[in-house]
Design an enzyme around this catalytic site. Structure first.
Site, PDB file in Angstrom:
ATOM      1  N   TYR A 194      41.640  44.424  55.890  1.00 20.75           N
ATOM      2  CA  TYR A 194      41.042  45.706  55.527  1.00 20.75           C
ATOM      3  C   TYR A 194      41.005  46.565  56.781  1.00 20.75           C
ATOM      4  CZ  TYR A 194      39.306  42.942  51.565  1.00 20.75           C
ATOM      5  OH  TYR A 194      39.209  42.137  50.466  1.00 20.75           O
ATOM      6  N   PRO A 286      38.628  47.981  42.117  1.00 21.57           N
ATOM      7  CA  PRO A 286      39.351  46.825  42.676  1.00 21.57           C
ATOM      8  C   PRO A 286      38.965  46.484  44.120  1.00 21.57           C
ATOM      9  CG  PRO A 286      40.813  48.711  42.476  1.00 21.57           C
ATOM     10  CD  PRO A 286      39.507  49.124  41.880  1.00 21.57           C
TER      11      PRO A 286
END
Ligand code: RFL
Length: 384
Positions: A194, A286
């Site tokens: 991320y 998501p």
């Protein structure tokens, strides 16, 4: 056309439910709008949490997942200050993900459902559901059941069959859009990564040895066509800070689509003879890869309750279905929402954007430095 349990939709929710009911000898009919080819090639989710792996394994639905799924136990966060990894398989409850593309799971589930004697009709679009009589109208006529289960996703008809004055829809549009990209390229890093960047979020997720998923936060009104391969790779390189952490392994982009980050929960998830499961009951953004996992959780709870009702005339578990599932759904929603605030900076126009930006940095450093925060993260990241 009759069946004891009519199921609308052949996604993970409908197919896991159908398989579990067939294992208990219950007569089922699945009505699916798409063709078999279409549903078996729709690439979406990939990360199966510990509970999903358990459900699939215990009910004899895991052969494909066990054969070619990959175990994943680490994620990484990158920002201007550096990078850190969380080996979540060693934290919290010590659970890991199994990466197995959703379209492969759906393919396995259809084959096994048919093998168990389940009936399925493709290319049938349901237009109306009567919750009181468990009657379903579609382009092929009418089907009747003792129960109907709506597993038709967030835009399906089953939601509309819940009376508006009895069912509340709690909804949030996070005002954020992702360009979801599939690439024919091996993973660039071993971990899910991320990346937090002033240009917007970027994410890297494994799918299979040859296919990698990337996400790029984009403007909500962006057209995917405005993102040719070169632009995707160069923006990913900036946000993933390749100058510092090493290059990405590039390959052709095979799918690009916009995903708006939205969440909602329908409460209760049932009315009369109608029950909702999966995205039909609760759509989840998501950001924490929870959608398919929630669908599988609900399918197992509902299969048990329907089995009690059909084989023992005991409807207590059916009556409690929403009450059983909703707390788990909200826990997942809460975690997913927390992930959204971690991964995305404030819009520049927000009056307190500066404050929010520093807050986000503090949130990330807490995750980097605090063992108890890491345990909490791990427990919620893989669990439901
Ligand atoms: P599905 O899979 O949407 O299936 C619903 C089915 O119902 C059919 N249908 C109808 N059939 C008959 N008549 C009608 N009127 C009908 N209307 C609809 C549809 O054709 C379809 O076949 O719902 P289900 O079973 O509830 O499963 C939900 C999951 O598919 C979804 O939550 C996940 O894909 C979400 N998601 C992820 N979840 C995870 O757990 N882990 C992930 O890594 C993950 N990644 C993702 C995702 C979703 C994504 N998109 C595209 C939104 C990544 C992406 C990009």
């Amino acid at each position: 056309d009759r069946a004891t349990v009519l199921i609308v939709g052949a996604g993970p929710a409908g197919l896991v439910l159908g398989n579990l009911l067939r294992a208990n000898g219950i007569d089922t009919l699945i009505l699916e709008r798409g063709s078999r080819e279409r549903v078996q090639t729709r690439a979406r989710a990939g990360f199966l949490g510990a509970n999903s792996a358990r459900v699939l394994t215990e009910h004899g639905l895991a052969a494909g997942m066990l054969r070619s799924g990959q175990s994943h136990d680490t994620c990484a966060f990158r920002d201007a200050e550096g990078e850190f990894e969380l080996n979540y398989g060693e934290l919290g409850r010590g659970e890991v993900h199994t990466v197995y593309p959703q379209q492969h799971l759906v393919t396995d589930l259809i084959a096994e459902y048919l093998h168990r004697g389940g009936r399925i009709r493709f290319d049938v679009t349901v237009t109306e559901i009567d919750a009181a009589t468990a009657t379903v109208r579609h382009n092929g006529g009418e089907s009747r059941g003792r129960f109907v289960v709506g597993c038709d996703g967030s835009n399906g008809v089953s939601r509309r069959a819940l009376p508006a004055d009895l069912a509340t829809r709690h909804a949030r549009d996070h005002g954020i859009a992702w360009l979801a990209v599939l690439t024919e390229a091996p993973q660039s890093m071993t971990a899910v990564t991320y990346a937090l960047h002033d240009n917007g979020f970027a994410g890297h997720m494994a799918r299979s040895p040859q296919v990698t998923r990337y996400y790029l936060q984009v403007c909500a009104d962006d057209d995917p066509a405005a993102w040719p391969d070169e632009r995707i790779w160069s923006e990913l390189a900036i946000r993933m800070r390749v100058d510092r952490f090493g290059p990405l392994r590039e390959g052709p982009v095979t799918e690009r689509r916009m995903v708006r980050l939205r969440s909602d929960v329908v409460d209760p998830m049932q009315h009369g003879r109608l029950f909702l499961a999966g995205d039909a009951a609760s759509l989840i953004s998501p950001s924490a890869a929870k959608g398919a996992n929630l669908a599988i959780m609900q399918a197992e709870v509902l299969a048990r309750a329907l089995t009690d009702a059909v084989t023992r005339e005991d409807e207590a578990a059916l009556r409690a279905y929403s009450r059983t599932c909703l707390p788990r759904i909200w826990r997942a929603q809460e975690f997913s929402h927390w992930m959204i605030t971690l991964l995305h900076g404030p819009a520049a126009a927000e009056p307190d954007a500066g404050f929010q930006r520093v807050l986000r940095r503090a949130r990330l450093s807490s995750l980097r430095d605090s063992r108890s925060h890491q345990d909490f993260f791990a427990e919620n990241y893989v669990g439901i």
